[in-house]
Design a protein around this motif. Structure first.
Motif, PDB file in Angstrom:
ATOM      1  N   SER A 104      -6.103  -4.246  -7.600  1.00 28.27           N
ATOM      2  CA  SER A 104      -5.753  -2.960  -7.006  1.00 28.27           C
ATOM      3  C   SER A 104      -6.974  -2.366  -6.335  1.00 28.27           C
ATOM      4  O   SER A 104      -8.102  -2.836  -6.523  1.00 28.27           O
ATOM      5  CB  SER A 104      -5.208  -2.000  -8.068  1.00 28.27           C
ATOM      6  OG  SER A 104      -4.019  -2.494  -8.639  1.00 28.27           O
ATOM      7  N   TRP A 150      -0.047  -8.036  -4.914  1.00 27.84           N
ATOM      8  CA  TRP A 150       1.005  -8.624  -5.732  1.00 27.84           C
ATOM      9  C   TRP A 150       0.914 -10.148  -5.660  1.00 27.84           C
ATOM     10  O   TRP A 150       0.767 -10.701  -4.554  1.00 27.84           O
ATOM     11  CB  TRP A 150       2.374  -8.184  -5.251  1.00 27.84           C
ATOM     12  CG  TRP A 150       2.686  -6.741  -5.462  1.00 27.84           C
ATOM     13  CD1 TRP A 150       1.989  -5.855  -6.239  1.00 27.84           C
ATOM     14  CD2 TRP A 150       3.792  -6.025  -4.909  1.00 27.84           C
ATOM     15  NE1 TRP A 150       2.592  -4.616  -6.202  1.00 27.84           N
ATOM     16  CE2 TRP A 150       3.708  -4.693  -5.389  1.00 27.84           C
ATOM     17  CE3 TRP A 150       4.843  -6.364  -4.071  1.00 27.84           C
ATOM     18  CZ2 TRP A 150       4.617  -3.716  -5.048  1.00 27.84           C
ATOM     19  CZ3 TRP A 150       5.760  -5.391  -3.720  1.00 27.84           C
ATOM     20  CH2 TRP A 150       5.665  -4.083  -4.202  1.00 27.84           C
ATOM     21  N   HIS A 181      -1.835  -0.345 -12.762  1.00 29.62           N
ATOM     22  CA  HIS A 181      -0.849  -0.755 -11.757  1.00 29.62           C
ATOM     23  C   HIS A 181      -0.173  -2.033 -12.241  1.00 29.62           C
ATOM     24  O   HIS A 181      -0.702  -3.132 -12.068  1.00 29.62           O
ATOM     25  CB  HIS A 181      -1.522  -0.984 -10.406  1.00 29.62           C
ATOM     26  CG  HIS A 181      -2.106   0.256  -9.811  1.00 29.62           C
ATOM     27  ND1 HIS A 181      -2.591   0.302  -8.526  1.00 29.62           N
ATOM     28  CD2 HIS A 181      -2.276   1.506 -10.322  1.00 29.62           C
ATOM     29  CE1 HIS A 181      -3.042   1.519  -8.268  1.00 29.62           C
ATOM     30  NE2 HIS A 181      -2.868   2.270  -9.355  1.00 29.62           N
ATOM     31  N   GLY A 234       0.473  -5.264  -9.935  1.00 21.57           N
ATOM     32  CA  GLY A 234      -0.605  -5.883  -9.186  1.00 21.57           C
ATOM     33  C   GLY A 234      -1.419  -6.870  -9.991  1.00 21.57           C
ATOM     34  O   GLY A 234      -1.422  -6.858 -11.220  1.00 21.57           O
ATOM     35  N   SER A 290      -6.034  -4.842 -11.715  1.00 22.23           N
ATOM     36  CA  SER A 290      -4.927  -3.892 -11.829  1.00 22.23           C
ATOM     37  C   SER A 290      -4.724  -3.376 -13.248  1.00 22.23           C
ATOM     38  O   SER A 290      -4.056  -2.353 -13.442  1.00 22.23           O
ATOM     39  CB  SER A 290      -3.637  -4.539 -11.326  1.00 22.23           C
ATOM     40  OG  SER A 290      -3.718  -4.824  -9.948  1.00 22.23           O
ATOM     41  N   CYS A 295       0.811  -1.210   0.000  1.00 24.57           N
ATOM     42  CA  CYS A 295       0.000   0.000   0.000  1.00 24.57           C
ATOM     43  C   CYS A 295       0.845   1.260   0.000  1.00 24.57           C
ATOM     44  O   CYS A 295       2.045   1.230   0.289  1.00 24.57           O
ATOM     45  CB  CYS A 295      -0.940   0.008   1.209  1.00 24.57           C
ATOM     46  SG  CYS A 295      -0.131   0.433   2.766  1.00 24.57           S
ATOM     47  N   ASP A 345      -2.058  -2.428  -3.968  1.00 27.74           N
ATOM     48  CA  ASP A 345      -2.034  -3.519  -4.941  1.00 27.74           C
ATOM     49  C   ASP A 345      -1.974  -4.840  -4.203  1.00 27.74           C
ATOM     50  O   ASP A 345      -1.433  -4.927  -3.088  1.00 27.74           O
ATOM     51  CB  ASP A 345      -0.792  -3.439  -5.829  1.00 27.74           C
ATOM     52  CG  ASP A 345      -0.852  -2.316  -6.857  1.00 27.74           C
ATOM     53  OD1 ASP A 345      -1.963  -1.894  -7.202  1.00 27.74           O
ATOM     54  OD2 ASP A 345       0.226  -1.876  -7.298  1.00 27.74           O
TER      55      ASP A 345
END
Length: 411
Positions: free
Chosen positions: A331, A409, A325, A328, A386, A309, A407
């Motif tokens: 998101s 990941w 993003h 990610g 994302s 974050c 995000d």
């Protein structure tokens, strides 16, 4: 809004995805940098300290200092050289771009990891494109994607070049080959949506993004121990406004004229940690809700996701440009403080919008695709793939707009 996170519960055994929260830091970025500067001054021959100092400087956008620390160092390893490349790219001068081209040529024979070699080539192609050599850049990016079909930067840049040159079908064929080769990331899906829209296939672009079916917007559950969500937001806003990592602007982000906290989860940020715990639960519920989706993005849902974050604060003139993003899978954003003029407004000021960038696909395609404008409310949580293009608008108010973006990941 499309939902409400209050009162939801799901057993660990039923979860389709598990979210872990990125570890916080014990000291601020400024404190860390000061410690590393002092340590490296005492031990200038330490490669470990040199690398850690360069990393901290890069995070702070101190590009001249990164170059000063690394340029004259003996025995640069690949990681240090990669940071040096990023610092030169950030300065954006012709001399710096030429230096990137030379650095990559020097490093490639010394690197035996295909993914790292691909990233060096992706960066070299960026420098070549800036220097006015698009076809040389394309060849370099193609080499990068041969080494690593999942390289996000090379994918983004070669897809952008295809769009600029109008090679839409060739570009889509390239994206399909990358997907067949195992690539699965936000840049791939976003590039496919842009190409389809630019080619006039608006429904195909919408299907690739699938925003309507794959996003969520609703009120966050009140964190444990808090009397109300409003009380929590007030304490969270106060914590963020006095955060030691608060800084103005950040190179390479979509933010314009904004305040940012890149690492909010300090050891002494209890409200941030409460928020992240609730976001993690909300993401797990959302993943469960869309588990039956046949969208290729949903089918690639990771079993474990890392919650990363940052915080974005805007005064009256701040905003974010169209972006996705790239790191990610999912998101989102949580709205901590929203100016009254935005809450009760009737235009797009201070709102978030989802659509496609006009300067990439053209005004006609962007208009045909459409824009979804969402008016933020304090306590609102939004989740979206994302690869969904989004932007915000200046709010023009005296009060600061505060949100925490994040995000998920792939773990």
């Amino acid at each position: 809004m499309t939902g409400d996170m209050e009162g939801t519960a799901i057993s660990p055994a039923a979860r389709t995805m598990r979210i872990v929260i990125e570890p916080g830091t014990l000291i601020s970025t400024g404190q860390e940098l000061a410690v590393l500067r002092a340590a490296y001054k005492r031990q200038p021959d330490s490669r470990l300290l040199r690398g850690r100092l360069a990393t901290a400087l890069l995070v702070q956008d101190a590009f001249d200092d990164v170059i000063a620390v690394l340029s004259d160092a003996d025995g640069l390893d690949a990681r240090d050289a990669a940071m040096l490349v990023q610092a030169h790219l950030a300065r954006e001068s012709e001399a710096d771009n030429l230096r990137v081209v030379d650095l990559v040529d020097q490093m490639l024979p010394l690197v035996d990891d295909d993914a790292m070699r691909a990233q060096f080539l992706a960066d070299q192609g960026k420098a070549l494109r800036r220097l006015g050599h698009p076809e040389r850049a394309r060849a370099v990016w193609q080499r990068a994607l041969t080494l690593d079909p999942a390289n996000k930067d090379a994918c983004k840049r070669i897809a952008t070049l295809d769009l600029q040159e109008g090679a839409l079908d060739d570009g889509i064929a390239t994206l399909d080959r990358l997907a067949t080769g195992g690539a699965n990331h936000a840049r791939l899906y976003a590039a496919r949506a842009l190409a389809e829209a630019r080619a006039g296939r608006i429904d195909a672009a919408r299907d690739m993004v699938a925003f309507d079916g794959l996003h969520f917007a609703g009120q966050l559950a009140t964190p444990p121990g808090m009397p109300s969500l409003a009380a929590f937001n007030a304490r969270l806003a106060a914590e963020l406004l006095q955060h030691p990592n608060l800084r103005y602007e950040r190179y390479g982000s979509a933010s314009e004229q904004t305040w940012r906290i890149d690492t909010p989860a300090l050891g002494d940020a209890p409200m941030v940690r409460l928020l992240l715990a609730e976001i993690a639960r909300a993401v797990e519920h959302h993943a469960d809700r869309i588990a039956d989706s046949d969208h290729p993005w949903a089918r690639q849902r990771p079993d474990i996701g890392m919650l990363h974050c940052w915080c974005v604060m805007t005064d009256g003139t701040g905003y974010e440009t169209w972006h996705v993003h790239q790191f990610g899978w999912l998101s989102g954003v949580y709205y901590v403080q929203i100016p009254d003029a935005v809450t009760h407004g009737d235009d797009a000021a201070g709102c978030i919008a989802f659509g496609l960038p006009e300067d990439v696909v053209g005004d006609a395609a962007a208009s045909a695709y459409g824009v979804t404008v969402v008016r933020p409310e304090e306590g609102m949580l939004m989740l979206f793939p994302s690869h969904t293009y989004h932007r915000t608008f200046p709010h023009g108010a005296d009060q600061r707009r505060i949100c925490v973006a994040f995000d998920i990941w792939p773990g």
